[in-house]
Design a protein around this motif. Structure first.
Motif, PDB file in Angstrom:
ATOM      1  N   SER A  32       0.781  -1.160  -0.094  1.00 22.92           N
ATOM      2  CA  SER A  32       0.037  -0.127   0.088  1.00 22.92           C
ATOM      3  C   SER A  32       0.860   1.238  -0.093  1.00 22.92           C
ATOM      4  O   SER A  32       0.412   2.412  -0.092  1.00 22.92           O
ATOM      5  N   ARG A  33       2.320   0.811   0.225  1.00 18.51           N
ATOM      6  CA  ARG A  33       3.031   2.470   0.417  1.00 18.51           C
ATOM      7  C   ARG A  33       3.731   2.719  -1.063  1.00 18.51           C
ATOM      8  O   ARG A  33       3.575   1.643  -1.954  1.00 18.51           O
ATOM      9  N   SER A  34       4.164   3.924  -1.052  1.00 18.12           N
ATOM     10  CA  SER A  34       4.757   4.353  -2.493  1.00 18.12           C
ATOM     11  C   SER A  34       5.946   3.491  -2.705  1.00 18.12           C
ATOM     12  O   SER A  34       6.709   3.034  -1.833  1.00 18.12           O
ATOM     13  N   PRO A  35       6.245   3.102  -3.866  1.00 21.87           N
ATOM     14  CA  PRO A  35       7.386   2.480  -4.498  1.00 21.87           C
ATOM     15  C   PRO A  35       8.511   2.985  -3.821  1.00 21.87           C
ATOM     16  O   PRO A  35       9.584   2.183  -3.640  1.00 21.87           O
ATOM     17  N   GLN A  36       8.691   4.176  -4.002  1.00 19.42           N
ATOM     18  CA  GLN A  36       9.862   4.954  -3.459  1.00 19.42           C
ATOM     19  C   GLN A  36      10.553   4.355  -2.117  1.00 19.42           C
ATOM     20  O   GLN A  36      11.629   4.518  -1.775  1.00 19.42           O
ATOM     21  N   PHE A  37       9.699   3.860  -1.103  1.00 17.96           N
ATOM     22  CA  PHE A  37       9.935   3.308   0.049  1.00 17.96           C
ATOM     23  C   PHE A  37      10.130   1.579   0.037  1.00 17.96           C
ATOM     24  O   PHE A  37      10.214   1.286   1.197  1.00 17.96           O
ATOM     25  N   TRP A  38      10.266   1.191  -1.130  1.00 19.96           N
ATOM     26  CA  TRP A  38      10.454  -0.231  -1.008  1.00 19.96           C
ATOM     27  C   TRP A  38      11.738  -0.504  -1.182  1.00 19.96           C
ATOM     28  O   TRP A  38      12.365  -1.043  -1.977  1.00 19.96           O
ATOM     29  N   GLY A  39      12.299  -0.384   0.072  1.00 26.38           N
ATOM     30  CA  GLY A  39      13.554  -0.799   0.302  1.00 26.38           C
ATOM     31  C   GLY A  39      13.784  -1.134   1.857  1.00 26.38           C
ATOM     32  O   GLY A  39      12.976  -0.760   2.415  1.00 26.38           O
ATOM     33  N   TRP A  40      14.922  -1.979   2.102  1.00 23.09           N
ATOM     34  CA  TRP A  40      14.815  -2.527   3.443  1.00 23.09           C
ATOM     35  C   TRP A  40      16.080  -1.769   4.260  1.00 23.09           C
ATOM     36  O   TRP A  40      17.259  -2.171   3.609  1.00 23.09           O
ATOM     37  N   ARG A  41      15.938  -1.434   5.321  1.00 21.51           N
ATOM     38  CA  ARG A  41      16.921  -1.081   6.355  1.00 21.51           C
ATOM     39  C   ARG A  41      16.871  -2.050   7.472  1.00 21.51           C
ATOM     40  O   ARG A  41      16.113  -1.580   8.355  1.00 21.51           O
ATOM     41  N   ILE A  42      17.913  -2.935   7.461  1.00 19.50           N
ATOM     42  CA  ILE A  42      17.775  -4.075   8.404  1.00 19.50           C
ATOM     43  C   ILE A  42      18.511  -3.947   9.449  1.00 19.50           C
ATOM     44  O   ILE A  42      19.755  -3.765   9.203  1.00 19.50           O
ATOM     45  N   ALA A  43      18.239  -3.996  10.632  1.00 22.59           N
ATOM     46  CA  ALA A  43      19.252  -3.873  11.625  1.00 22.59           C
ATOM     47  C   ALA A  43      19.471  -5.372  12.198  1.00 22.59           C
ATOM     48  O   ALA A  43      18.462  -5.811  12.874  1.00 22.59           O
TER      49      ALA A  43
ATOM     50  N   LEU B 153       0.830   6.677   3.718  1.00 18.57           N
ATOM     51  CA  LEU B 153       1.346   5.596   2.940  1.00 18.57           C
ATOM     52  C   LEU B 153       2.101   5.996   1.764  1.00 18.57           C
ATOM     53  O   LEU B 153       2.786   5.572   1.018  1.00 18.57           O
ATOM     54  N   GLU B 154       1.623   7.334   1.107  1.00 21.06           N
ATOM     55  CA  GLU B 154       2.238   7.889   0.127  1.00 21.06           C
ATOM     56  C   GLU B 154       3.567   8.492   0.148  1.00 21.06           C
ATOM     57  O   GLU B 154       4.349   8.123  -0.619  1.00 21.06           O
ATOM     58  N   VAL B 155       3.642   9.234   1.327  1.00 25.21           N
ATOM     59  CA  VAL B 155       5.178   9.870   1.587  1.00 25.21           C
ATOM     60  C   VAL B 155       5.378   9.745   2.843  1.00 25.21           C
ATOM     61  O   VAL B 155       6.591  10.215   3.230  1.00 25.21           O
ATOM     62  N   GLY B 156       4.996   8.953   3.781  1.00 21.96           N
ATOM     63  CA  GLY B 156       5.547   9.123   5.143  1.00 21.96           C
ATOM     64  C   GLY B 156       6.690   7.892   5.219  1.00 21.96           C
ATOM     65  O   GLY B 156       6.835   6.999   4.581  1.00 21.96           O
ATOM     66  N   GLU B 157       7.672   8.524   5.822  1.00 24.77           N
ATOM     67  CA  GLU B 157       8.895   7.693   6.401  1.00 24.77           C
ATOM     68  C   GLU B 157       9.228   7.681   7.640  1.00 24.77           C
ATOM     69  O   GLU B 157       9.451   8.905   8.051  1.00 24.77           O
ATOM     70  N   LEU B 158       9.563   6.668   8.460  1.00 22.29           N
ATOM     71  CA  LEU B 158      10.198   6.852   9.651  1.00 22.29           C
ATOM     72  C   LEU B 158      11.786   6.968   9.609  1.00 22.29           C
ATOM     73  O   LEU B 158      12.303   6.064   9.065  1.00 22.29           O
TER      74      LEU B 158
END
Lengths: 233, 251
Positions: A32-43, B153-158
């Protein structure tokens, strides 16, 4: 990028790797999120000792998260869909009851038709019942893996080192992990204290990275997710 | 072997960040992390999200990473769950008005035709039409929450960094809670903590949190040899006040 956590639970001969229980929820929300955030930052969460080389940590953590992703597809959904189905059946039953009881009057018959199909048809026509758009999420960027020491995990490792018997050490680890609220860690130790060999751990508990594998990350192999008996993380 | 880089340590908050307050609060057996934030009020358009940590002791990087992952899961699960609310709320309102019209006509019919056979109609009105009216009311009332969830969901980032919590009121509430539990001869009990949070500290979120914690089922203990080993180990090794019981909860 999405912030994920992966546990490296110290055992007698190496580590047991497993994704944190939050991973399943994060990956379920990902489409459901924007594709620009489809990356993993794994700790990679481990005790104080820095046993993992960068390539091994990257490979192992990615495998743990990948496994959670594959197994998560089969995870049970929440009860909202079932409640929705119950509502539909109730509306249909009431609609039929109204039409039957109308006795030829057009007003109750109209109300019955509205309940039977009218409301759902109108909501569908206006797009009010359309779920949030989802796209199949696949990591668009290579994962960033960091190594983070966990004080509680370090304490458990040190306490276990003082116990000679393997089973007693794992039981102690399970107690300390539960006391610290580290349920994922406790599950690993409980399985091992129950006599299970690390190589036969069920996939939803984690997978074993033996000490000898620490120098050869490409020997890692992931169990098939179909064999999972429970949810990941 | 090249060691891995650790994450970035706790730092000052990003000036544009939407802060999510995380408090390390005392419990009967140690301490837990309480997330005191209304995810429905966070506006992702204004800036990225960042955790602001309030703790009287420093946490390790691994503990911070777990908190971050749990908050990320909570935040985006909440966004997915609420993103559908209030979408096309004007159309939903029109549908609700239409439904209200149908109910009005049906009630008028019942008023004019009082026959025993129409008792089923009287039953059908609340059962069949109240949910539809509720859906329309909810779409209008929660339109802003839904819009914020869609923005999340569109622009949110932690952000991957954790900020030090600096809000004076929050620091004072946390300090008062710890002072209460640190009093000599004061037994550690969840209901006493709940009362302290509600009456002394006036922190409703913490009071709700303690109530929920007291009502949560305890972990079952396995029987047999493992249980005996556990009991022995508990007395020998368990720390009196462990700090790493981490639980992220949204309000």
């Amino acid at each position: 990028m999405m912030n994920l956590a992966c546990w490296a639970v110290p055992i007698r001969d190496g580590y047991v790797l497993r994704a944190d229980r939050s991973t399943a929820a994060i990956l379920q929300a990902a489409p459901s999120r924007s594709p620009q955030f489809w990356g993993w930052r794994i700790a990679l969460i481990q005790p104080q000792s820095q046993q993992f080389s960068a390539p091994l940590a990257a490979r192992a953590a990615t495998m743990a998260v990948d496994y959670a992703r594959m197994a998560g597809d089969a995870a049970p959904r929440d009860g909202s869909r079932r409640r929705g189905r119950m509502m539909i059946w109730m509306e249909v039953a009431l609609g039929l009851a109204l039409i039957i009881a109308s006795g030829g009057h057009w007003v109750p018959a109209l109300a019955g038709a509205w309940l039977l199909a009218g409301r759902r048809w109108l909501r569908w026509l206006l797009g009010l019942a359309t779920p949030v758009a989802q796209s199949p999420a696949a990591p668009a960027q290579s994962p960033l893996v960091s190594s983070d020491a966990h004080a509680g995990l370090g304490r458990i490792e040190r306490a276990m080192r003082e116990v000679d018997d393997d089973t007693a050490a794992y039981a102690l680890g399970a107690v300390l992990a539960r006391a610290d609220g580290l349920d994922e860690v406790a599950e690993v130790y409980e399985a091992l204290a129950g006599g299970m060999h690390p190589s036969t751990l069920p996939p939803h508990i984690g997978f074993w990275v033996a000490d000898e594998t620490l120098h050869n990350p490409w020997r890692l192999a992931l169990p098939a997710p179909a064999a999972a008996t429970g949810g990941p993380g | 072997m090249a060691p891995l880089e650790p994450s970035i340590a706790v730092q000052d908050s990003d000036p544009n960040a939407q802060l999510i307050d995380a408090f390390v609060v005392p419990t009967d057996t140690g301490s837990v992390v309480l997330i005191d934030a209304d995810y429905g009020q966070l506006d992702a358009v204004a800036g990225p999200f960042q955790i602001a940590l309030y703790s009287r002791l420093p946490l390790s990087m691994g503990e911070l990473a777990v908190i971050r992952a749990r908050v990320e899961a909570d935040l985006f699960t909440h966004a997915v769950r609420t993103a559908g609310e209030g979408r096309r709320w004007l159309l939903a309102l029109l549908t609700g008005l239409l439904e209200l019209g149908v109910v009005g006509v049906l009630l008028a019919f019942l008023f004019l035709n009082r026959e025993p056979v129409h008792a089923v109609v009287a039953w059908a009105v609340p059962l069949g039409f109240v949910p539809g009216l509720f859906l329309a009311w909810r779409a209008v009332a929660r339109r802003r929450v839904g819009a914020r969830a869609r923005a999340t969901l569109e622009v949110g980032e932690l952000l991957p960094t954790t900020a030090i919590g600096r809000d004076g009121d929050s620091l004072a509430r946390l300090r008062d809670l710890w002072r209460f539990i640190d009093q000599p001869n004061e037994p550690r009990d969840l209901m006493r903590l709940e009362r302290a949070a509600r009456v002394r500290v006036r922190w409703p979120a913490a009071a709700r949190f303690y109530r929920a914690l007291a009502a949560a089922p305890k972990v079952s203990t396995p029987q047999g040899r493992l249980a005996r080993l556990r009991a022995r180990a508990r007395g020998q090794w368990a720390a009196p006040h462990p700090l790493t019981y981490l639980e992220a909860r949204s309000q």
